[in-house]
Enzyme design. Sequence first.
Site, PDB file in Angstrom:
ATOM      1  N   CYS A 276     -26.485   3.339  35.193  1.00 56.39           N
ATOM      2  CA  CYS A 276     -26.290   4.295  36.486  1.00 56.39           C
ATOM      3  C   CYS A 276     -27.543   5.075  37.011  1.00 56.39           C
ATOM      4  CB  CYS A 276     -25.142   5.294  35.810  1.00 56.39           C
ATOM      5  SG  CYS A 276     -25.972   6.647  34.796  1.00 56.39           S
TER       6      CYS A 276
ATOM      7  N   TYR B 202     -21.299  -9.161 -16.217  1.00 58.49           N
ATOM      8  CA  TYR B 202     -21.904 -10.447 -16.691  1.00 58.49           C
ATOM      9  C   TYR B 202     -22.613 -10.490 -18.036  1.00 58.49           C
ATOM     10  CZ  TYR B 202     -26.003  -7.731 -15.596  1.00 58.49           C
ATOM     11  OH  TYR B 202     -27.245  -7.007 -15.495  1.00 58.49           O
TER      12      TYR B 202
ATOM     13  N   CYS C  55     -27.901   8.868  27.868  1.00 55.98           N
ATOM     14  CA  CYS C  55     -27.565   9.294  29.040  1.00 55.98           C
ATOM     15  C   CYS C  55     -26.292   9.962  29.425  1.00 55.98           C
ATOM     16  CB  CYS C  55     -26.910   7.816  29.872  1.00 55.98           C
ATOM     17  SG  CYS C  55     -26.153   8.073  31.633  1.00 55.98           S
TER      18      CYS C  55
ATOM     19  N   ASP D 234       0.773  -1.219   0.026  1.00 56.47           N
ATOM     20  CA  ASP D 234      -0.176   0.138  -0.117  1.00 56.47           C
ATOM     21  C   ASP D 234       0.847   1.308  -0.095  1.00 56.47           C
ATOM     22  OD1 ASP D 234      -1.971  -1.681   0.362  1.00 56.47           O
ATOM     23  OD2 ASP D 234      -2.898  -1.140   2.347  1.00 56.47           O
TER      24      ASP D 234
ATOM     25  N   SER E 167     -35.064  -7.485 -19.148  1.00 57.36           N
ATOM     26  CA  SER E 167     -35.122  -7.716 -17.523  1.00 57.36           C
ATOM     27  C   SER E 167     -35.197  -9.463 -17.835  1.00 57.36           C
ATOM     28  CB  SER E 167     -36.311  -7.140 -17.241  1.00 57.36           C
ATOM     29  OG  SER E 167     -36.802  -8.032 -16.151  1.00 57.36           O
ATOM     30  N   LEU E 168     -35.381 -10.098 -16.887  1.00 51.72           N
ATOM     31  CA  LEU E 168     -35.383 -11.486 -16.889  1.00 51.72           C
ATOM     32  C   LEU E 168     -36.596 -12.078 -16.342  1.00 51.72           C
ATOM     33  CD1 LEU E 168     -31.857 -12.160 -15.425  1.00 51.72           C
ATOM     34  CD2 LEU E 168     -32.414 -12.955 -17.443  1.00 51.72           C
TER      35      LEU E 168
ATOM     36  N   LYS F 141     -35.057 -17.754  -8.614  1.00 48.38           N
ATOM     37  CA  LYS F 141     -35.050 -16.975  -7.347  1.00 48.38           C
ATOM     38  C   LYS F 141     -34.982 -17.785  -6.050  1.00 48.38           C
ATOM     39  CE  LYS F 141     -36.473 -12.799  -7.868  1.00 48.38           C
ATOM     40  NZ  LYS F 141     -36.064 -11.547  -8.121  1.00 48.38           N
TER      41      LYS F 141
ATOM     42  N   CYS G  74     -31.133   5.758  32.964  1.00 49.58           N
ATOM     43  CA  CYS G  74     -30.318   4.767  32.139  1.00 49.58           C
ATOM     44  C   CYS G  74     -30.054   3.583  32.924  1.00 49.58           C
ATOM     45  CB  CYS G  74     -28.799   5.683  32.445  1.00 49.58           C
ATOM     46  SG  CYS G  74     -27.329   4.452  32.013  1.00 49.58           S
TER      47      CYS G  74
ATOM     48  N   GLU H   3       4.046   1.746  -1.335  1.00 54.24           N
ATOM     49  CA  GLU H   3       4.582   1.924  -2.606  1.00 54.24           C
ATOM     50  C   GLU H   3       3.262   2.622  -3.481  1.00 54.24           C
ATOM     51  OE1 GLU H   3       7.767  -1.229  -3.899  1.00 54.24           O
ATOM     52  OE2 GLU H   3       6.154  -2.163  -2.670  1.00 54.24           O
TER      53      GLU H   3
ATOM     54  N   CYS I 112     -20.961   7.757  34.185  1.00 57.78           N
ATOM     55  CA  CYS I 112     -21.743   6.576  33.828  1.00 57.78           C
ATOM     56  C   CYS I 112     -20.780   5.476  33.446  1.00 57.78           C
ATOM     57  CB  CYS I 112     -22.840   6.633  32.671  1.00 57.78           C
ATOM     58  SG  CYS I 112     -23.659   5.072  32.343  1.00 57.78           S
TER      59      CYS I 112
ATOM     60  N   GLU J 236     -25.081 -18.570 -13.438  1.00 55.16           N
ATOM     61  CA  GLU J 236     -24.258 -17.215 -12.913  1.00 55.16           C
ATOM     62  C   GLU J 236     -25.107 -16.979 -11.760  1.00 55.16           C
ATOM     63  OE1 GLU J 236     -24.134 -13.970 -15.966  1.00 55.16           O
ATOM     64  OE2 GLU J 236     -23.332 -15.386 -17.211  1.00 55.16           O
TER      65      GLU J 236
ATOM     66  N   LYS K  38     -26.928 -14.413  -9.159  1.00 56.83           N
ATOM     67  CA  LYS K  38     -27.595 -13.134  -9.615  1.00 56.83           C
ATOM     68  C   LYS K  38     -27.583 -12.299  -8.401  1.00 56.83           C
ATOM     69  CE  LYS K  38     -32.336 -11.640 -11.061  1.00 56.83           C
ATOM     70  NZ  LYS K  38     -32.552 -10.565 -10.093  1.00 56.83           N
TER      71      LYS K  38
ATOM     72  N   ASP L 184     -27.557  -8.988  -6.080  1.00 55.48           N
ATOM     73  CA  ASP L 184     -28.582  -8.138  -5.763  1.00 55.48           C
ATOM     74  C   ASP L 184     -27.950  -6.660  -5.592  1.00 55.48           C
ATOM     75  OD1 ASP L 184     -31.279  -7.442  -5.783  1.00 55.48           O
ATOM     76  OD2 ASP L 184     -31.402  -8.071  -3.577  1.00 55.48           O
TER      77      ASP L 184
HETATM   78  S1  IVH Z   1     -28.334 -11.088 -17.506  1.00 59.52           S
HETATM   79  C1  IVH Z   1     -31.063 -10.629 -20.631  1.00 59.52           C
HETATM   80  N1  IVH Z   1     -26.745 -12.073 -15.597  1.00 59.52           N
HETATM   81  O1  IVH Z   1     -31.065  -9.203 -12.929  1.00 59.52           O
HETATM   82  C2  IVH Z   1     -29.999 -10.331 -19.595  1.00 59.52           C
HETATM   83  N2  IVH Z   1     -28.472 -10.368 -14.883  1.00 59.52           N
HETATM   84  O2  IVH Z   1     -33.904  -8.994 -13.812  1.00 59.52           O
HETATM   85  C3  IVH Z   1     -30.497  -9.513 -18.659  1.00 59.52           C
HETATM   86  N3  IVH Z   1     -28.629  -9.461 -12.627  1.00 59.52           N
HETATM   87  O3  IVH Z   1     -31.524  -6.178 -14.353  1.00 59.52           O
HETATM   88  C4  IVH Z   1     -29.660  -9.624 -17.528  1.00 59.52           C
HETATM   89  N4  IVH Z   1     -26.660 -10.818 -11.915  1.00 59.52           N
HETATM   90  O4  IVH Z   1     -29.484  -6.348 -12.828  1.00 59.52           O
HETATM   91  C5  IVH Z   1     -27.666 -10.937 -15.849  1.00 59.52           C
HETATM   92  N5  IVH Z   1     -25.561 -12.534 -13.956  1.00 59.52           N
HETATM   93  C6  IVH Z   1     -26.316 -11.912 -14.179  1.00 59.52           C
HETATM   94  C7  IVH Z   1     -27.256 -11.096 -13.355  1.00 59.52           C
HETATM   95  C8  IVH Z   1     -28.108 -10.193 -13.614  1.00 59.52           C
HETATM   96  C9  IVH Z   1     -27.726  -9.794 -11.454  1.00 59.52           C
HETATM   97  C10 IVH Z   1     -29.542  -8.445 -12.504  1.00 59.52           C
HETATM   98  C11 IVH Z   1     -29.469  -7.414 -13.444  1.00 59.52           C
HETATM   99  C12 IVH Z   1     -30.813  -7.426 -14.285  1.00 59.52           C
HETATM  100  C13 IVH Z   1     -31.752  -8.123 -13.621  1.00 59.52           C
HETATM  101  C14 IVH Z   1     -32.730  -9.015 -14.227  1.00 59.52           C
END
Ligand code: IVH
Length: 676
Positions: free
Chosen positions: A418, A233, A433, A32, A81-82, A321, A415, A34, A438, A116, A118, A120
């Site tokens: 005390c 990803y 307090c 760190d 989205s998924l 999920k 408290c 350096e 105390c 992969e 997911k 949050d």
């Molecule tokens: S793929 C079609 N891969 O999940 C591809 N999403 O509901 C769309 N997320 O908005 C995303 N890990 O924020 C993908 N390994 C992953 C992910 C991922 C988290 C989130 C991402 C996306 C949401 C989809």
Amino acid sequence: MDDVQARIEQLRKEINYHLYRYHTLDDPVISDYEYDRLFAELKRLEAEHPDLITPDSPTRRVGAEPLSDFEKVTHPVPMTSLANAFDDDDMRDWLKRIEKLLPEGTTIAEVEFVVEPKIDGLAVALTYENGVFVQGATRGNGIVGENVTANLRTVRNIPLRIPVDPHAEISAPARIEVRGEVYISIKDFEELNRRQAESGGKLYANPRNTAAGSLRQLDSSITARRPLAFFGYQIGYVAGLEIRTQWEALQTMRALGFPVNPDVHRARTLDEALTFIHQWMERRAELPYEADGAVVKVNDFDLQQHLGIVGNAPRWAIAWKFPAQEVTTKLLAIKTKVGRTGQITPYAELEPVNIGGVTVRNTSLHNFEDIARKDLREGDTVVVKRAGDVIPQVVKPILDLRPPDSRPYQPPTHCPVCGAPLFFPADEVAVFCVNTACPAQLVRRVEYFVSRTAMDIEGFGIKNAELFVREGFIHDIADVYYLDREKLLALEGFKEKKVDNLFEGIEASKRQPMHRVLTALGIRFVGAEVAKLLADRFGALDAIAAADAETLEAIDGVGPRIAASVTDWFSRPEHRRILEKLRAAGLQFSAEKTAESAGEKPLAGLTFVITGTLPVPRSEAKKRIEGAGGKVTGSVTGKTNYLLVGENPGGSKFTKAEKLGTPRIGWDELEKLIGD
Ligand code: IVH
């Protein structure tokens, strides 16, 4: 100039590489110390040649000028989205849907998957042109997002240039958009909340919201102070590289220097993918980040293309999920504890319950207002939620299960330790307090003083803090340095060796840098981070003690609340006495004497402007400052760190400094800063 430019570029390349080794590979190759030297050199060169600053310089990771609003960005390729699956049957249904849509001649047995985690957090898209990070956007509604480039530049493991590794076998494509998740790891989240608690700030609810809130700051210097991280990803689009599968995309991102989750897995069949997901879910509590599920993707890009999108979710991917980590249990009792500032905080004693592999027995209830709002009562059956390793939260009581004789919880008026009447400040939810004698507070103050964030005295800890306060050996934090060997030896269980070790630890702590001493004082709102800011700016504890609220507030990151707390602390005679005891014990009272900055000159990186008549000729003053590594310039600007004021100061410099909030110091203070 050319030499300087070359040096600057060299430094940037090296620094970016070391950031990558540290944050992405978790395998640094230099210390760190350096690293700090390289960074300080780059900062100095850029300060001297502001025209050479570029947005991809690692020094920009500290944040840029605040924005008044975010620009909108239309995603060249929509960010979809998924679809969700909640169990294995949902997954098998998904497979059947895919099977029906396969191109002629392809069988489901040939379809490979990538699994992969997911994470949050929140999705972002990072655009690189000829290897330079040029734009970062949030997902927004999938079509239009917000331009958060300045904020994303502050995320330590997002490369500002690719490839990051100069030895990489891959070169940057002409244009690439890397998508991924910005998140906060559980460890960093807990550390962040620990620091918040320490400085009396509000606790953050969970890593996801904190990450989202941090990324949507108009002032990127705030984002820079949050521990955001990134995992790539997906490749949104790329020009100049041929990539045929998701697995290849992950490897390519990794080769270019992007952090890619190590827990990704290639599966030949859906069953293999499911087995992996289940095994991995078992380890959920051990994961360093919060994951709310797993994403399963069809590996082959041609096949993905063929399967296409329905609504706003692709057919080729699905999110499995995780079940929510919520359980119910009994709230046995609501208890309180006294903190080091005298703050009384309530906590819940629960009937031990297992949530996601961890047994929870008690958990913080934040404050009394929260208890009243949720109407939590002793004896209630409550819903407890825990995400990852994050502190479990009592969400709500289940009213149907409430015992008929239950009564609303009554917060304490005195408290619990005390017995002194409690103080309820008008504009806060906190309760205190205010009895400085105390014993509970003293124990906490000592515990904090010796803790890892503060003086870091090995082998001290809460047990000894309690014991020594109880035995009357310690009446204030400074007494840690005035313990009597003989008296300790007389205690049960204190053998020669143990006492020796303890004294060794105490002795070693005297070399802790000044910012730690400042932290250890336990001033409300002054945690490790603020202490560092103050130490950097003032260089000496006495200068901080002498500063008025206005001077303190002029520091970026110090607001009126902190300033008032600091001036109040130092104004109290009992605290002055503690300071003198600490000084006499030989603690570090000035920043330049610390081990961290040893070897660096005391005024390195600081710019001074002189006004008025000093006790020595100007030329001599200039020589002293420069000799100590500082710089003297003719006029006050935003870059001026100090106005050195002599007698009969000149009007214009003085007013300008006033306007900019530049700290003023006198000759005596300067000598203290130089420290020789
Ligand atoms: S793929 C079609 N891969 O999940 C591809 N999403 O509901 C769309 N997320 O908005 C995303 N890990 O924020 C993908 N390994 C992953 C992910 C991922 C988290 C989130 C991402 C996306 C949401 C989809």
